[in-house]
Design a protein around this motif. Sequence first.
Motif, short mmCIF file in Angstrom:
data_model
loop_
_atom_site.label_atom_id
_atom_site.label_comp_id
_atom_site.label_asym_id
_atom_site.label_seq_id
_atom_site.Cartn_x
_atom_site.Cartn_y
_atom_site.Cartn_z
N MET A 1 1.71 14.63 15.36
CA MET A 1 1.63 13.40 15.04
C MET A 1 2.76 12.91 15.08
O MET A 1 3.89 13.25 14.53
N ASP A 2 3.22 11.52 15.75
CA ASP A 2 4.50 10.79 15.51
C ASP A 2 3.89 9.35 15.12
O ASP A 2 3.28 8.70 15.88
N TRP A 3 4.77 8.84 14.09
CA TRP A 3 4.51 7.27 13.88
C TRP A 3 5.79 6.62 13.50
O TRP A 3 6.87 7.21 13.17
N ALA A 4 5.67 5.31 13.72
CA ALA A 4 6.81 4.59 13.37
C ALA A 4 6.07 3.48 12.77
O ALA A 4 4.99 2.72 13.26
N VAL B 1 1.72 -3.10 13.19
CA VAL B 1 2.71 -2.92 12.08
C VAL B 1 2.97 -1.10 12.22
O VAL B 1 3.96 -0.77 11.57
N ILE B 2 2.23 -0.54 12.68
CA ILE B 2 2.32 0.80 12.86
C ILE B 2 1.64 1.35 14.22
O ILE B 2 0.85 0.97 14.67
N THR B 3 2.60 2.33 14.91
CA THR B 3 2.36 2.63 16.10
C THR B 3 2.61 4.38 16.21
O THR B 3 3.43 4.57 15.40
N GLY B 4 2.19 4.89 17.02
CA GLY B 4 2.33 6.26 17.22
C GLY B 4 1.33 7.05 18.27
O GLY B 4 0.53 6.27 18.85
N SER B 5 1.34 8.35 18.02
CA SER B 5 0.76 8.93 19.16
C SER B 5 0.22 10.36 18.28
O SER B 5 0.94 10.93 17.21
N LEU C 1 0.80 -1.20 -0.12
CA LEU C 1 0.07 0.18 -0.06
C LEU C 1 0.64 1.22 0.00
O LEU C 1 1.78 1.16 0.69
N PRO C 2 0.49 2.15 -0.77
CA PRO C 2 1.06 3.36 -0.66
C PRO C 2 0.94 3.90 0.65
O PRO C 2 -0.19 3.93 1.42
N TYR C 3 2.01 4.65 1.20
CA TYR C 3 2.16 5.35 2.56
C TYR C 3 0.83 5.91 3.10
O TYR C 3 0.35 5.50 4.25
N LEU C 4 0.34 6.61 2.31
CA LEU C 4 -1.00 7.59 2.71
C LEU C 4 -2.13 6.44 2.92
O LEU C 4 -2.92 6.91 3.70
N LEU C 5 -2.30 5.52 1.86
CA LEU C 5 -3.28 4.66 2.10
C LEU C 5 -3.26 3.97 3.43
O LEU C 5 -4.24 3.53 4.19
#
Length: 129
Positions: A72-75, A117-121, A49-53
Motif C-alpha cells: 500500500m502506498d498513500w499520500a 484529499v488522499i490518493t494511493g494504490s 480525524l486521527p490518521y487511522l480513522l
Amino acid sequence: MSSITIKNAVHGEIAVGTVLVWTKQYTDQEVAEYCELSGAPADPLPEHLPYLLAFAPLTKLGGDLNYLSRQMDWAATRSIRRNEAISAELEVTRLEPTDGMTKIAFNARIRCGDELVITGSSKGLIVGE
C-alpha cells in the motif's frame, strides 16, 4: 481478449475499471471512542480525524472483498476535519485469478466533496470468495 469478472456478495460483479465507493461521516461519539481506545486525549475532541480513522473507509471496502494487502502506498494533501463526510473509492486496475485466489490491484482515493484529499494504490489478493 476476454474480460475477467469476479462476483462479490457485497459489491456484485467486479471487473477492471469497477469503482467501489463507501461514504462515512464520523460522529463525535465515534471519534471520542477511538481516542479512548487509542489512549489519545478526547477532551477536547481533535479538530482533525486521527490518521487511522481517515483511512478506515478504504479498509472497510477491502474487508468487503476479503482482501489481503501485499503493498500500500498513500499520500495525503491535507488533514480531514472531524465533521467532514468522506468518500472512499477503490478503482480496480488488475484482476488475475491464481491458485484459488485472485490477484487484485487498486487505485485508491478519499474525497471530501469534490476535493481529493488522499490518493494511493494497493495490490494484494482476494481469498475465499
